[in-house]
Motif scaffolding. Sequence first.
Motif, PDB file in Angstrom:
ATOM      1  N   GLN A  27     -38.309 -11.831  20.354  1.00 11.58           N
ATOM      2  CA  GLN A  27     -37.590 -12.808  21.041  1.00 11.58           C
ATOM      3  C   GLN A  27     -36.437 -12.177  21.672  1.00 11.58           C
ATOM      4  OE1 GLN A  27     -36.174 -15.203  18.097  1.00 11.58           O
ATOM      5  NE2 GLN A  27     -37.863 -16.729  17.623  1.00 11.58           N
ATOM      6  N   GLY A  31     -37.026 -12.444  25.860  1.00 11.44           N
ATOM      7  CA  GLY A  31     -35.934 -12.991  26.516  1.00 11.44           C
ATOM      8  C   GLY A  31     -35.129 -12.044  27.592  1.00 11.44           C
ATOM      9  N   ALA A  54     -32.329 -18.287  29.281  1.00 12.82           N
ATOM     10  CA  ALA A  54     -32.726 -17.038  28.939  1.00 12.82           C
ATOM     11  C   ALA A  54     -31.620 -16.308  28.467  1.00 12.82           C
ATOM     12  CB  ALA A  54     -33.601 -16.382  30.255  1.00 12.82           C
ATOM     13  N   ALA A  95     -34.269 -23.820  21.153  1.00 16.09           N
ATOM     14  CA  ALA A  95     -34.768 -22.852  22.025  1.00 16.09           C
ATOM     15  C   ALA A  95     -36.158 -23.189  22.577  1.00 16.09           C
ATOM     16  CB  ALA A  95     -34.667 -21.249  21.448  1.00 16.09           C
ATOM     17  N   THR A  96     -37.110 -23.671  21.767  1.00 17.37           N
ATOM     18  CA  THR A  96     -38.311 -23.943  21.699  1.00 17.37           C
ATOM     19  C   THR A  96     -38.499 -24.991  23.091  1.00 17.37           C
ATOM     20  OG1 THR A  96     -39.161 -23.273  19.718  1.00 17.37           O
ATOM     21  CG2 THR A  96     -40.589 -24.742  21.109  1.00 17.37           C
ATOM     22  N   TYR A  99     -37.088 -23.953  26.372  1.00 16.02           N
ATOM     23  CA  TYR A  99     -38.008 -22.754  26.996  1.00 16.02           C
ATOM     24  C   TYR A  99     -39.434 -23.510  27.615  1.00 16.02           C
ATOM     25  CZ  TYR A  99     -36.187 -18.177  26.358  1.00 16.02           C
ATOM     26  OH  TYR A  99     -35.287 -17.015  26.453  1.00 16.02           O
ATOM     27  N   ALA A 102     -37.800 -24.310  30.895  1.00 19.11           N
ATOM     28  CA  ALA A 102     -38.048 -23.313  31.617  1.00 19.11           C
ATOM     29  C   ALA A 102     -39.435 -22.845  32.146  1.00 19.11           C
ATOM     30  CB  ALA A 102     -37.565 -22.120  30.914  1.00 19.11           C
ATOM     31  N   ALA A 137     -41.444 -16.484  29.786  1.00 17.33           N
ATOM     32  CA  ALA A 137     -40.862 -17.530  29.340  1.00 17.33           C
ATOM     33  C   ALA A 137     -41.861 -18.124  28.172  1.00 17.33           C
ATOM     34  CB  ALA A 137     -40.904 -18.683  30.466  1.00 17.33           C
ATOM     35  N   CYS A 140     -41.664 -15.956  24.919  1.00 15.06           N
ATOM     36  CA  CYS A 140     -40.243 -16.449  24.543  1.00 15.06           C
ATOM     37  C   CYS A 140     -40.608 -17.935  23.663  1.00 15.06           C
ATOM     38  CB  CYS A 140     -39.203 -16.728  25.397  1.00 15.06           C
ATOM     39  SG  CYS A 140     -38.397 -15.367  25.760  1.00 15.06           S
ATOM     40  N   CYS A 141     -41.140 -18.773  24.304  1.00 15.73           N
ATOM     41  CA  CYS A 141     -41.642 -20.077  23.710  1.00 15.73           C
ATOM     42  C   CYS A 141     -42.358 -19.907  22.653  1.00 15.73           C
ATOM     43  CB  CYS A 141     -42.053 -20.970  24.745  1.00 15.73           C
ATOM     44  SG  CYS A 141     -42.288 -22.635  24.366  1.00 15.73           S
ATOM     45  N   TYR A 144     -40.291 -18.328  19.613  1.00 12.75           N
ATOM     46  CA  TYR A 144     -39.516 -19.436  18.961  1.00 12.75           C
ATOM     47  C   TYR A 144     -40.427 -20.537  18.286  1.00 12.75           C
ATOM     48  CZ  TYR A 144     -35.240 -17.405  21.169  1.00 12.75           C
ATOM     49  OH  TYR A 144     -34.262 -16.662  21.686  1.00 12.75           O
TER      50      TYR A 144
END
Length: 163
Positions: A27, A31, A54, A95-96, A99, A102, A137, A140-141, A144
Motif C-alpha cells: 500500500q 500509494g 493518495a 481507503a477502499t 480509492y 479515484a 490507483a 492501491c484499491c 486495501y
Amino acid sequence: MEGQPSQVRKNISKFLRSFLGIIRILQIVFGAGLWITVAANKYEGSIHFVLFVAVLFWLLTLALFFITLLDKQDLVPLLGGERWLRTNLTHDVVATVLYLSAIGIMIYKTRTNSYCNLEQYQHYCLYKVYLTAAVFACLCCLTYLLSVIYGGYRRSRGEQTVI
C-alpha cells in the motif's frame, strides 16, 4: 533487560512477514507511485481529489505501519489497544471506497485524453501519465480491499490484534 531488544526484533520480524505487514508495504509503495506520478506532472480539476486521497492514505498507512511495526498501538489514545484492529479495518474500508472514486476519476481522465495516444500527435499529452496513475490507483484499491477482507475475517473470529 538483555531479552528486550531480542523480543522487539522478533515482533518486528513477525509483523514484516505477516500478511498485513506485506500488504501495508505494498500500500505504501503503490500509494507513493500514484501520488508521485500525479504530482510530477501537470494536473487540474478532479485530479486534485486523487492526489488528496493518495497522499492522505499514504501518510495514514505509513503511520499505521510504523505504530504496528513498533508494537506501540497501546499508546494511541481512543483508537489503540483493543480497538486497533477496528481502527485498521475502518481505515482500510474508507481507503477502499475513496480509492474507488479515484479510479473512476483516473479512468475518466485517461479516456478523455486518449485522442493524443497517436504517434503523430506532437503536443504534450497526459494520456500515459493518467493511465499509469489509474493502474496505481487500482493496485492501491486492491491492496486495501485485501486488508479489509483480512481484517474482517480476523474481526469475525473475535480477534482483537492485527497480526
